[in-house]
Design a protein around this motif. Structure first.
Motif: not given
Length: 233
Positions: A145-151, A216-218
């Motif tokens: 979640l951090n790598n794909n969305v929050l950043k 988080y489902g990706g």
């Protein structure tokens, strides 16, 4: 003369029988094969002939059963020897945490780590609060979640105008967190009754919960943001 010799042999034999002369195994060991022996009080029983027993007080190793007499034996390595002075290891220096500006910030200044500071800032800017409860170094969905969305650029451009962001992290490696931050995270986890990670909680500026979602489902960043915006207009 022959009768005298016979009488002497009989007398010596009788003395051994009644136990006047102790057998050769009365002498106890004074050394131990263990590199770090563990001694405990022990009484060794030795037979003296058929009618008497000899009780020897001393110490016995729990590992190899070596027996050391309780006398002041200079060869003894157990409790009769003088204890070696113990040296205490030097304490490891405690790292001094770097102060966080603005009530505690994280992740490039976008995220606060203090919920109370977030409420003050949200009230002043008339925004809602987005809280991420995460385990940043051990939780695989949290890391994704951090790598794909929050950043992602989408999140950084669309969410800060609407929300005051708060990251409440429960990592295994707490060397980068102050004691105050660790205590605050535990308090917030209990207050919001968090049972899984990652968990996103949306509150108003006063801290009243409006929405929460876990896991988080990706999803891609924009899909995740659009889904949240539909649930929290």
């Amino acid at each position: 003369m022959k009768q005298w010799k016979t009488f002497c042999w009989l007398a010596v034999s009788l003395l051994f029988l009644v136990g006047v002369f102790p057998p050769s195994d009365v002498q106890a060991q004074t050394t131990c094969r263990c590199s770090a022996p563990q001694w405990q009080p022990h009484t060794k029983v030795v037979k003296r002939g058929f009618f008497q027993k000899l009780y020897i007080r001393g110490f016995q190793c729990q590992f190899c059963a070596a027996f050391v007499t309780s006398g002041n034996n200079p060869l003894a390595t157990g409790p009769t020897a003088k204890p070696k002075p113990q040296t205490r290891p030097m304490p490891r220096p405690i790292p001094t945490p770097t102060p966080n500006p603005g009530g505690g910030t994280n992740n490039g200044g976008l995220w606060l780590v203090d919920f109370n500071a977030a409420k003050t800032q949200a009230a002043a800017s008339k925004k809602k609060i987005l809280i991420e409860f995460t385990g940043s170094d051990w939780c695989p969905p949290c890391i994704k979640l951090n790598n794909n969305v929050l950043k992602s650029p989408e999140f950084k451009s669309q969410m800060p105008p609407k929300y005051v962001l708060v990251k409440l992290d429960s990592p295994r490696d707490k060397s980068k967190q102050s004691q105050a931050e660790q205590g605050h995270v535990k308090q917030m986890v209990a207050q919001f009754k968090i049972t899984g990670y990652p968990t996103i909680v949306i509150t108003d500026s006063a801290g009243n919960e409006l929405h929460r979602q876990s896991g988080y489902g990706g999803q891609p960043a924009q899909q995740w943001i659009d889904s949240l915006n539909k649930k929290v207009p």
